[in-house]
Design an enzyme around this catalytic site. Structure first.
Site, PDB file in Angstrom:
ATOM      1  N   ASN A   7       0.912  -1.142   0.117  1.00  0.00           N
ATOM      2  CA  ASN A   7       0.133  -0.062  -0.067  1.00  0.00           C
ATOM      3  C   ASN A   7       0.810   1.226   0.162  1.00  0.00           C
ATOM      4  O   ASN A   7       1.431   1.555   1.011  1.00  0.00           O
ATOM      5  CB  ASN A   7      -0.767  -0.025   1.292  1.00  0.00           C
ATOM      6  CG  ASN A   7      -1.830   1.243   1.457  1.00  0.00           C
ATOM      7  OD1 ASN A   7      -1.935   1.975   0.329  1.00  0.00           O
ATOM      8  ND2 ASN A   7      -2.560   1.139   2.419  1.00  0.00           N
ATOM      9  N   ARG A  78      -2.492  -2.060  -3.767  1.00  0.00           N
ATOM     10  CA  ARG A  78      -3.660  -1.352  -3.574  1.00  0.00           C
ATOM     11  C   ARG A  78      -3.553  -0.280  -4.646  1.00  0.00           C
ATOM     12  O   ARG A  78      -2.406   0.550  -4.645  1.00  0.00           O
ATOM     13  CB  ARG A  78      -3.870  -0.836  -2.198  1.00  0.00           C
ATOM     14  CG  ARG A  78      -4.835   0.261  -1.923  1.00  0.00           C
ATOM     15  CD  ARG A  78      -5.093   0.629  -0.727  1.00  0.00           C
ATOM     16  NE  ARG A  78      -5.992   1.980  -0.625  1.00  0.00           N
ATOM     17  CZ  ARG A  78      -5.956   2.774   0.076  1.00  0.00           C
ATOM     18  NH1 ARG A  78      -4.808   3.044   0.857  1.00  0.00           N
ATOM     19  NH2 ARG A  78      -6.849   3.749   0.171  1.00  0.00           N
ATOM     20  N   HIS A 166     -12.535   3.176  -0.503  1.00  0.00           N
ATOM     21  CA  HIS A 166     -12.632   2.534   0.865  1.00  0.00           C
ATOM     22  C   HIS A 166     -13.199   1.254   0.411  1.00  0.00           C
ATOM     23  O   HIS A 166     -13.657   0.536   1.562  1.00  0.00           O
ATOM     24  CB  HIS A 166     -13.141   3.345   2.046  1.00  0.00           C
ATOM     25  CG  HIS A 166     -12.500   4.279   2.859  1.00  0.00           C
ATOM     26  ND1 HIS A 166     -13.063   5.414   3.477  1.00  0.00           N
ATOM     27  CD2 HIS A 166     -11.077   4.375   3.004  1.00  0.00           C
ATOM     28  CE1 HIS A 166     -12.256   6.146   3.823  1.00  0.00           C
ATOM     29  NE2 HIS A 166     -10.924   5.573   3.646  1.00  0.00           N
ATOM     30  N   HIS A 194     -16.700   3.300   7.740  1.00  0.00           N
ATOM     31  CA  HIS A 194     -15.330   3.464   8.033  1.00  0.00           C
ATOM     32  C   HIS A 194     -14.712   4.867   8.617  1.00  0.00           C
ATOM     33  O   HIS A 194     -14.833   5.651   7.423  1.00  0.00           O
ATOM     34  CB  HIS A 194     -14.636   3.062   6.640  1.00  0.00           C
ATOM     35  CG  HIS A 194     -13.186   3.057   6.772  1.00  0.00           C
ATOM     36  ND1 HIS A 194     -12.211   2.076   6.453  1.00  0.00           N
ATOM     37  CD2 HIS A 194     -12.191   3.863   6.906  1.00  0.00           C
ATOM     38  CE1 HIS A 194     -10.811   2.237   6.394  1.00  0.00           C
ATOM     39  NE2 HIS A 194     -11.004   3.622   6.891  1.00  0.00           N
ATOM     40  N   ASN A 197      -8.756   8.380   9.412  1.00  0.00           N
ATOM     41  CA  ASN A 197      -8.323   9.857   8.989  1.00  0.00           C
ATOM     42  C   ASN A 197      -9.216  10.230   7.794  1.00  0.00           C
ATOM     43  O   ASN A 197      -9.865  11.246   8.021  1.00  0.00           O
ATOM     44  CB  ASN A 197      -7.012   9.839   8.658  1.00  0.00           C
ATOM     45  CG  ASN A 197      -5.921   9.714   9.740  1.00  0.00           C
ATOM     46  OD1 ASN A 197      -6.356  10.379  10.691  1.00  0.00           O
ATOM     47  ND2 ASN A 197      -4.892   8.997   9.862  1.00  0.00           N
ATOM     48  N   GLY A 198      -9.299   9.231   7.030  1.00  0.00           N
ATOM     49  CA  GLY A 198     -10.483   9.425   6.123  1.00  0.00           C
ATOM     50  C   GLY A 198     -11.381   8.674   6.535  1.00  0.00           C
ATOM     51  O   GLY A 198     -11.516   7.878   7.406  1.00  0.00           O
ATOM     52  N   ARG A 227     -10.058  16.576   5.822  1.00  0.00           N
ATOM     53  CA  ARG A 227     -10.962  16.718   4.663  1.00  0.00           C
ATOM     54  C   ARG A 227     -12.311  17.224   5.223  1.00  0.00           C
ATOM     55  O   ARG A 227     -12.908  16.540   6.431  1.00  0.00           O
ATOM     56  CB  ARG A 227     -10.969  15.420   3.705  1.00  0.00           C
ATOM     57  CG  ARG A 227      -9.910  15.342   3.091  1.00  0.00           C
ATOM     58  CD  ARG A 227      -9.994  13.839   2.294  1.00  0.00           C
ATOM     59  NE  ARG A 227      -8.953  13.088   2.739  1.00  0.00           N
ATOM     60  CZ  ARG A 227      -9.090  11.810   2.498  1.00  0.00           C
ATOM     61  NH1 ARG A 227     -10.288  10.981   1.863  1.00  0.00           N
ATOM     62  NH2 ARG A 227      -8.041  10.992   2.944  1.00  0.00           N
ATOM     63  N   MET A 269      -8.466  12.381  16.543  1.00  0.00           N
ATOM     64  CA  MET A 269      -9.636  12.334  17.117  1.00  0.00           C
ATOM     65  C   MET A 269      -9.533  12.275  18.615  1.00  0.00           C
ATOM     66  O   MET A 269     -10.260  12.667  19.301  1.00  0.00           O
ATOM     67  CB  MET A 269     -10.629  11.298  16.899  1.00  0.00           C
ATOM     68  CG  MET A 269     -11.865  10.885  17.463  1.00  0.00           C
ATOM     69  SD  MET A 269     -13.106  12.485  17.223  1.00  0.00           S
ATOM     70  CE  MET A 269     -13.843  12.277  15.671  1.00  0.00           C
ATOM     71  N   GLY A 316      -9.759   3.819  12.509  1.00  0.00           N
ATOM     72  CA  GLY A 316      -9.239   3.985  13.776  1.00  0.00           C
ATOM     73  C   GLY A 316     -10.258   4.562  14.803  1.00  0.00           C
ATOM     74  O   GLY A 316     -10.143   4.289  15.994  1.00  0.00           O
ATOM     75  N   GLU A 319     -13.220   1.759  15.498  1.00  0.00           N
ATOM     76  CA  GLU A 319     -12.692   0.582  16.345  1.00  0.00           C
ATOM     77  C   GLU A 319     -12.533   1.111  17.682  1.00  0.00           C
ATOM     78  O   GLU A 319     -12.793   0.342  18.533  1.00  0.00           O
ATOM     79  CB  GLU A 319     -11.386   0.276  15.682  1.00  0.00           C
ATOM     80  CG  GLU A 319     -11.553  -0.632  14.197  1.00  0.00           C
ATOM     81  CD  GLU A 319     -10.262  -0.518  13.575  1.00  0.00           C
ATOM     82  OE1 GLU A 319      -9.312  -0.579  14.246  1.00  0.00           O
ATOM     83  OE2 GLU A 319     -10.087  -0.657  12.363  1.00  0.00           O
ATOM     84  N   GLU A 373      -7.383  -4.066   5.512  1.00  0.00           N
ATOM     85  CA  GLU A 373      -7.375  -3.690   3.864  1.00  0.00           C
ATOM     86  C   GLU A 373      -6.469  -4.746   3.126  1.00  0.00           C
ATOM     87  O   GLU A 373      -6.648  -5.217   2.157  1.00  0.00           O
ATOM     88  CB  GLU A 373      -7.121  -2.285   3.574  1.00  0.00           C
ATOM     89  CG  GLU A 373      -8.609  -1.273   3.572  1.00  0.00           C
ATOM     90  CD  GLU A 373      -8.239  -0.047   3.849  1.00  0.00           C
ATOM     91  OE1 GLU A 373      -7.484   0.450   4.675  1.00  0.00           O
ATOM     92  OE2 GLU A 373      -8.918   0.611   2.966  1.00  0.00           O
TER      93      GLU A 373
END
Ligand code: ADP
Length: 587
Positions: A7, A78, A166, A194, A197-198, A227, A269, A316, A319, A373
């Site tokens: 990735n 990926r 995603h 999901h 960060n994104g 974003r 976060m 992140g 979860e 992923e």
């Protein structure tokens, strides 16, 4: 089977090795700079001399042998964007690399580094099968109502549409949630959240993505780390007029200076939650807005699917943040969704567990699971390579002369009230026939006599002529796929009982009709554009580019071209075309 998964990003490279479902190696090169990078192997960080992606990939063989990892059988990559052509994973060869390269304008920030990794890895392991897995593929099942922006036709024709990202994560967690519920994914309506960060939400209806919150780019939808998510596009004009910003400046700020970062001063976060707990009003507001936007999408997707069986949280934040999960789910009792606060507080996610955290009596299951992923990419690589190789076979050619498909009102206008066409010669496609009746086409320049009518009737009249015919008529017929008739020109149809001026005049774009079984065997995908060689070995041998593949159950495999194309290849009588290059096996 051991699969090495890459990735790649512009400043990092993550890699993993999976022996079937078991991860046996994990590493990450981060923050490439002039004096090296951070290398994390099995959770331990050290400085390493690699200054860029090229050096990092070159270092992988030594790293693997240092860690005792041998016997790699395939490489998975990926890729962020597969456009509309890659409906699933694709085995990498020169032609596929060129097709991915051509998609760069769709993902200028992400695809180039990933494609560079592909090229480097193909040089380094020329004998290993390598496979690209695309973030967008899972969403190519979205219906047009979910992928279309209501914008001018020229913009849409230029490629502006919603894609969603995603996809590998959404597909993995939807499959994992179904497994946890002990039910086939094909029976469940799942919303996958999901939140990393994104961040994106995805409506997975009976195993297929039907909508997703990211759009043309990964900017649309939920609030993210840096974003913006949804913003009124009118902001562009406002910001230009009021702040003098140009488009690149606005775009850069929407990607990098927005989201939690803009609202609360941190994109992380954990920081935002710590600040909120300490009384920071901006951080509190950011959390409220983040949860509200996510809840809004949950409600929208439950409505889009006509009900909801499970919500799965991953990424992140999804979860790890019990408070964010609770805030998002608060007030969804009307959907039959409640949380069990104890279960929500500390779900055990070790060993790919997917615990359920809904309250007693909740009609909707709520599941938390780690996204994986890379694991999913390795799985997709194994699935693809396990399939029998695609075997190209000759495709019968059907040459269509000029013909008309009529609607019921058109039949009445041309042949009289209550008239029914008389089916004549059957066509190869089951249920289709040439009517015994004929009609006349008349344009400002000339007439075409005895034009065939094909049955059965259609909702809308469609008139298919060759380019040469369109000159004879004096009407500029556009090249279109069958059924895409908006804005097509008018021509006069003349029958024994009357005439009718109808739009729907087109030059039909060449296409291959095929069924799912033949498509799978030949490695063809619905919507793909392929090349076909006609009249091989003859003086007028011709390669047709951009032949659209249309897969539908029950159709007979054949290529449809018009008389101009057949004449260009000197085709007389029955013939077959050959696919050029290798196609990919498909699901
Ligand atoms: P990426 O999309 O880059 O893979 P991740 O999925 O790792 O990102 O998600 C990163 C986000 O998850 C960050 O905002 C981080 O603060 C958040 N996160 C990680 N752990 C926690 C936690 N315990 N509580 C709240 N947020 C968390």
């Amino acid at each position: 089977m051991k699969v090495l998964v890459f990735n790649a990003g512009s400043s990092s490279l993550k890699l993993g090795v999976f022996d079937d479902e078991r991860q046996v190696f994990k590493a990450g090169f981060d923050r490439f700079g002039p004096d090296g990078c951070d290398l994390t192997v099995a959770g331990v960080v050290r400085r390493a001399p690699q200054t860029d992606l090229r050096a990092a990939i070159a270092a992988v063989p030594a790293l693997l042998s240092e860690q005792g990892v041998a016997g790699i059988a395939a490489v998975g990559h990926r890729l962020a964007h597969g456009g509309t052509g890659f409906t699933g994973p694709a085995r990498l060869d020169d032609a596929v690399v060129a097709r991915i390269d051509a998609l760069t304008p769709l993902a200028p920030l992400h695809n180039p580094a990933m494609l560079q990794a592909v090229r480097l890895a193909r040089d380094l392991w020329p004998d290993l099968p390598q496979v690209a897995v695309f973030d967008t593929s899972f969403h190519l099942t979205n219906p047009a109502r979910a992928t279309t922006y209501a914008v001018p036709a020229a913009w849409r024709q230029a490629g502006l549409r919603r894609f969603g990202f995603h996809g590998t994560s959404h597909k993995y967690v939807a499959e994992r949630a179904a497994e946890a519920l002990g039910r086939p994914v094909s029976e469940l309506r799942i919303i996958s959240m999901h939140l990393g960060n994104g961040a994106s939400a995805c409506a997975v209806q009976y195993g297929r993505s039907i909508d997703s919150s990211m759009g043309m780019t990964p900017l649309e939808g939920l609030v993210m780390g840096t974003r913006s998510g949804d913003v009124d596009p009118g902001a562009f004009g406002f910001l230009q007029r009021e702040l003098g910003l140009d488009i690149p400046q606005i775009e850069a700020a929407l990607y990098a200076d927005s989201g939690l970062m803009a609202l609360a001063g941190s994109a992380d976060m954990r920081d935002v939650q710590d600040r909120a707990a300490a009384g920071d009003a901006a951080a509190q507001g950011a959390i409220t807005l983040y949860a509200y936007r996510a809840r809004k999408y949950l409600g929208a997707y439950a409505a889009a699917m006509g009900g909801l069986d499970a919500v799965v949280f991953t990424g992140g934040i999804g979860e790890n943040s019990a408070t964010m999960r609770r805030r998002i789910c608060d007030g969804l009792g009307f959907l039959g969704l409640t949380l069990d606060e104890d279960l929500n507080r500390a779900p055990d996610l070790s060993d790919q567990a997917a615990p359920q955290i809904q309250g007693p009596g909740s009609r909707v299951a709520v599941i938390v699971t780690e996204t994986a992923e890379q694991r999913m990419i390795a799985r997709e690589v194994r699935r693809l390579l396990a399939r029998p190789p695609a075997v190209p076979r000759p495709i019968p050619v059907a040459v269509s002369g000029r013909h008309v498909h009529l609607s019921a009102p058109a039949v009445e206008a041309l042949f009289g009230p209550g008239y029914r066409l008389t089916p004549g010669t059957p066509l190869r496609q089951p249920g289709n026939w040439v009517a015994q009746e004929r009609l006349v086409l008349e344009g400002p320049k000339g007439r075409l006599e005895r034009v065939a009518i094909l049955g059965p009737l259609r909702a809308r009249t469609q008139i298919e002529v060759s380019r040469t015919d369109s000159f004879a008529l004096g009407v500029d017929a556009p090249l279109r796929d069958s059924g895409k008739l908006d804005g097509t020109p008018c021509v006069r149809l003349i029958g024994p009982a009357g005439h009718l001026d109808s739009d729907g005049l087109i030059v039909a774009a060449r296409h291959i009709h095929t069924n799912p079984e033949d498509a799978r065997a030949m490695g063809l995908q619905d919507g793909a554009l392929v090349q076909l060689r006609l009249a091989d070995g003859s003086a007028r041998s011709l390669i047709l580019d951009r032949v659209l593949v249309r897969v539908a159950p029950g159709t007979v495999t054949e290529l449809h071209i018009d008389t101009d194309e057949a004449n260009a290849a000197g085709i007389v009588g029955a013939t077959e075309g050959a696919l050029v290059g290798t196609a990919q096996p498909v699901d």
